[in-house]
Design an enzyme around this catalytic site. Structure first.
Site, PDB file in Angstrom:
ATOM      1  N   THR A  72     135.629  -4.810 126.576  1.00  0.00           N
ATOM      2  CA  THR A  72     135.594  -5.434 125.260  1.00  0.00           C
ATOM      3  C   THR A  72     135.058  -6.858 125.363  1.00  0.00           C
ATOM      4  O   THR A  72     134.645  -7.308 126.444  1.00  0.00           O
ATOM      5  CB  THR A  72     136.982  -5.323 124.564  1.00  0.00           C
ATOM      6  OG1 THR A  72     136.830  -5.756 123.220  1.00  0.00           O
ATOM      7  CG2 THR A  72     138.062  -6.137 125.247  1.00  0.00           C
ATOM      8  N   LYS A  76     130.723  -6.965 127.107  1.00  0.00           N
ATOM      9  CA  LYS A  76     130.012  -5.710 126.821  1.00  0.00           C
ATOM     10  C   LYS A  76     128.547  -5.718 127.264  1.00  0.00           C
ATOM     11  O   LYS A  76     127.969  -4.662 127.497  1.00  0.00           O
ATOM     12  CB  LYS A  76     130.072  -5.412 125.323  1.00  0.00           C
ATOM     13  CG  LYS A  76     131.445  -4.996 124.826  1.00  0.00           C
ATOM     14  CD  LYS A  76     131.376  -4.646 123.358  1.00  0.00           C
ATOM     15  CE  LYS A  76     132.703  -4.201 122.827  1.00  0.00           C
ATOM     16  NZ  LYS A  76     132.601  -3.601 121.494  1.00  0.00           N
ATOM     17  N   ASN A  97     130.722  -0.111 126.100  1.00  0.00           N
ATOM     18  CA  ASN A  97     132.173  -0.321 125.959  1.00  0.00           C
ATOM     19  C   ASN A  97     133.001   0.655 126.790  1.00  0.00           C
ATOM     20  O   ASN A  97     134.224   0.586 126.786  1.00  0.00           O
ATOM     21  CB  ASN A  97     132.605  -0.271 124.480  1.00  0.00           C
ATOM     22  CG  ASN A  97     132.649   1.138 123.931  1.00  0.00           C
ATOM     23  OD1 ASN A  97     132.043   2.054 124.495  1.00  0.00           O
ATOM     24  ND2 ASN A  97     133.367   1.326 122.848  1.00  0.00           N
ATOM     25  N   ASP A 112     131.503   3.449 120.372  1.00  0.00           N
ATOM     26  CA  ASP A 112     131.660   3.048 118.959  1.00  0.00           C
ATOM     27  C   ASP A 112     130.759   3.912 118.079  1.00  0.00           C
ATOM     28  O   ASP A 112     131.114   4.268 116.960  1.00  0.00           O
ATOM     29  CB  ASP A 112     131.275   1.574 118.764  1.00  0.00           C
ATOM     30  CG  ASP A 112     132.385   0.649 119.235  1.00  0.00           C
ATOM     31  OD1 ASP A 112     133.553   1.087 119.258  1.00  0.00           O
ATOM     32  OD2 ASP A 112     132.081  -0.508 119.580  1.00  0.00           O
ATOM     33  N   ASN A 160     121.781  -7.699 105.282  1.00  0.00           N
ATOM     34  CA  ASN A 160     122.578  -8.685 106.015  1.00  0.00           C
ATOM     35  C   ASN A 160     122.372 -10.062 105.407  1.00  0.00           C
ATOM     36  O   ASN A 160     121.323 -10.350 104.842  1.00  0.00           O
ATOM     37  CB  ASN A 160     122.174  -8.701 107.500  1.00  0.00           C
ATOM     38  CG  ASN A 160     123.197  -9.420 108.358  1.00  0.00           C
ATOM     39  OD1 ASN A 160     124.399  -9.182 108.206  1.00  0.00           O
ATOM     40  ND2 ASN A 160     122.758 -10.287 109.234  1.00  0.00           N
ATOM     41  N   ARG A 161     123.436 -10.878 105.519  1.00  0.00           N
ATOM     42  CA  ARG A 161     123.338 -12.248 104.996  1.00  0.00           C
ATOM     43  C   ARG A 161     122.132 -12.953 105.634  1.00  0.00           C
ATOM     44  O   ARG A 161     121.304 -13.526 104.941  1.00  0.00           O
ATOM     45  CB  ARG A 161     124.641 -12.994 105.316  1.00  0.00           C
ATOM     46  CG  ARG A 161     124.660 -14.423 104.861  1.00  0.00           C
ATOM     47  CD  ARG A 161     125.978 -15.063 105.180  1.00  0.00           C
ATOM     48  NE  ARG A 161     126.273 -15.078 106.627  1.00  0.00           N
ATOM     49  CZ  ARG A 161     127.329 -15.643 107.163  1.00  0.00           C
ATOM     50  NH1 ARG A 161     128.239 -16.205 106.384  1.00  0.00           N
ATOM     51  NH2 ARG A 161     127.527 -15.638 108.462  1.00  0.00           N
ATOM     52  N   LYS A 165     118.218 -11.089 111.144  1.00  0.00           N
ATOM     53  CA  LYS A 165     118.991 -10.253 112.069  1.00  0.00           C
ATOM     54  C   LYS A 165     118.885  -8.785 111.670  1.00  0.00           C
ATOM     55  O   LYS A 165     118.835  -7.896 112.514  1.00  0.00           O
ATOM     56  CB  LYS A 165     120.456 -10.701 112.092  1.00  0.00           C
ATOM     57  CG  LYS A 165     120.703 -11.778 113.137  1.00  0.00           C
ATOM     58  CD  LYS A 165     122.087 -12.353 113.068  1.00  0.00           C
ATOM     59  CE  LYS A 165     123.163 -11.463 113.593  1.00  0.00           C
ATOM     60  NZ  LYS A 165     124.505 -12.087 113.471  1.00  0.00           N
ATOM     61  N   THR A 202     130.372  -5.752 108.140  1.00  0.00           N
ATOM     62  CA  THR A 202     130.482  -7.218 108.170  1.00  0.00           C
ATOM     63  C   THR A 202     131.970  -7.563 108.270  1.00  0.00           C
ATOM     64  O   THR A 202     132.834  -6.688 108.205  1.00  0.00           O
ATOM     65  CB  THR A 202     129.923  -7.881 106.885  1.00  0.00           C
ATOM     66  OG1 THR A 202     130.819  -7.592 105.799  1.00  0.00           O
ATOM     67  CG2 THR A 202     128.536  -7.398 106.559  1.00  0.00           C
TER      68      THR A 202
END
Ligand code: NAP
Length: 295
Positions: A72, A76, A97, A112, A160-161, A165, A202
């Site tokens: 974790t 990672k 992970n 994940d 995304n904000r 990205k 998010t």
């Protein structure tokens, strides 16, 4: 005491999560519950490893014959240089992970991706041929983007904000998957024509942002034909996003089952055995009861 004597014997294998910090980790509760439910002879611990000790920790774990390790934050990416092979999904994401012991060294995976897929599928929703609006472009979003493409979505829209990205994530994913991918800025969400599945990856709705939703316009769900909303957050149990979507008649799911199913996926890799949907659901039910009463 009797439990410990009967549970830990000379034959008992040790599995662990490494990270820094790890005291908060829910993984020991999940995997030790799984050991009890499946009857497997192992125990699972959490070990705090500082960044300058990762290499030594992995080498030492291998020499000790530790058959499986979860990794974790913040290790990672750093562990990737210490492995003999890396699974495709982990390579796409650029983060590992789960480590599995092999004769040549540890092989790295990212469960994940599998966890998010199991969570949505076990709830009866099929991603195949659907348009997915993925909100976020961080670690969890990377995993969910791969899940959506791996499950054969028709189109992936990443919002995304920080739109740069989202663009970087889209470029990375399209190098591996032949799927239509678009990006949109968070403030232009209404420009999306339609989407059947929304995934929030998010932190909006979590911590000091609890009570907020990444989708402020409550007419969004009906206007865009939304059928299902998955929020990767599980504290609070029901985020504002899930509340709003539920009130509009949309099916919803929080991130708790993703957390459980990424652990299920890790055990499937370690023990080379598929866990039935019934067993997965039994674990999820047991652990969600424990989590809601104790965490
Ligand atoms: P991360 O890598 O730090 O990414 C955070 C994301 O949230 C970025 O896309 C960031 O946008 C966005 N964000 C942060 N503050 C925002 C704001 N005020 N307005 C709009 N967007 C904002 O974090 P992560 O590891 O991906 O985790 C994301 C969420 O998923 C967390 O809530 C975490 O608890 C959850 N999670 C759940 C599981 C599970 O098993 N269920 C697993 C992992 C994570 P920018 O790029 O613009 O900063």
């Amino acid at each position: 005491m009797k439990d410990i004597f009967s549970r830990v014997k000379g034959t008992t294998s040790v599995f662990t999560v490494i990270g820094c910090p790890v005291k908060h980790s829910f993984s020991p509760v999940i995997h030790n519950t799984m050991a009890l439910v499946t009857g497997r002879d192992f125990i699972y611990t959490a070990m705090e490893v500082q960044s300058d000790c990762v290499q030594g920790a992995i080498k030492g774990a291998y020499c000790l014959g530790i058959k499986g390790i979860n990794v974790t934050v913040p290790h990672k990416v750093a562990v990737m240089d210490l492995l003999c092979d890396i699974d495709k999904k982990a390579r796409v994401i650029g983060a590992v992970n789960t480590l599995k012991y092999t004769e040549d060294g540890y092989v790295g995976y990212n469960t994940d991706v599998i966890g998010a897929g199991y969570a949505i599928k076990n709830k009866g929703y099929e991603i195949k041929d659907k348009t997915v609006l993925l909100i976020g472009a961080g670690g969890a979003a990377n995993a969910c983007a791969v899940t959506a493409c791996d499950e054969g979505c028709k189109k992936l829209i990443i919002a995304n904000r920080t739109e740069d990205k989202a663009k970087r994530l889209a470029k990375n994913i399209s190098a591996f998957y032949d799927c239509e991918i678009e990006t949109v800025s968070m403030k232009d969400l209404n420009s999306v024509d339609s989407c059947e599945l929304i995934i929030n990856a998010t932190t909006v709705g979590f911590g000091d942002k609890a009570g907020l939703s990444p989708i402020e316009d409550k007419s969004f769900y009906k206007a865009k034909g939304v059928e299902f909303v998955f929020d990767a957050i599980y504290t609070p149990w029901e985020t504002q996003l899930l509340k709003d979507a539920g009130e509009q008649g949309v099916e919803t799911l929080n991130g708790f089952s993703m957390l459980i199913y990424q652990a299920v996926a890790a055990e499937e890799i370690w023990f080379d055995e598929k866990y039935s949907k019934e067993l997965q659901e039994e674990l999820c039910e047991k652990l969600s009861k424990y989590f809601r009463e104790n965490c």
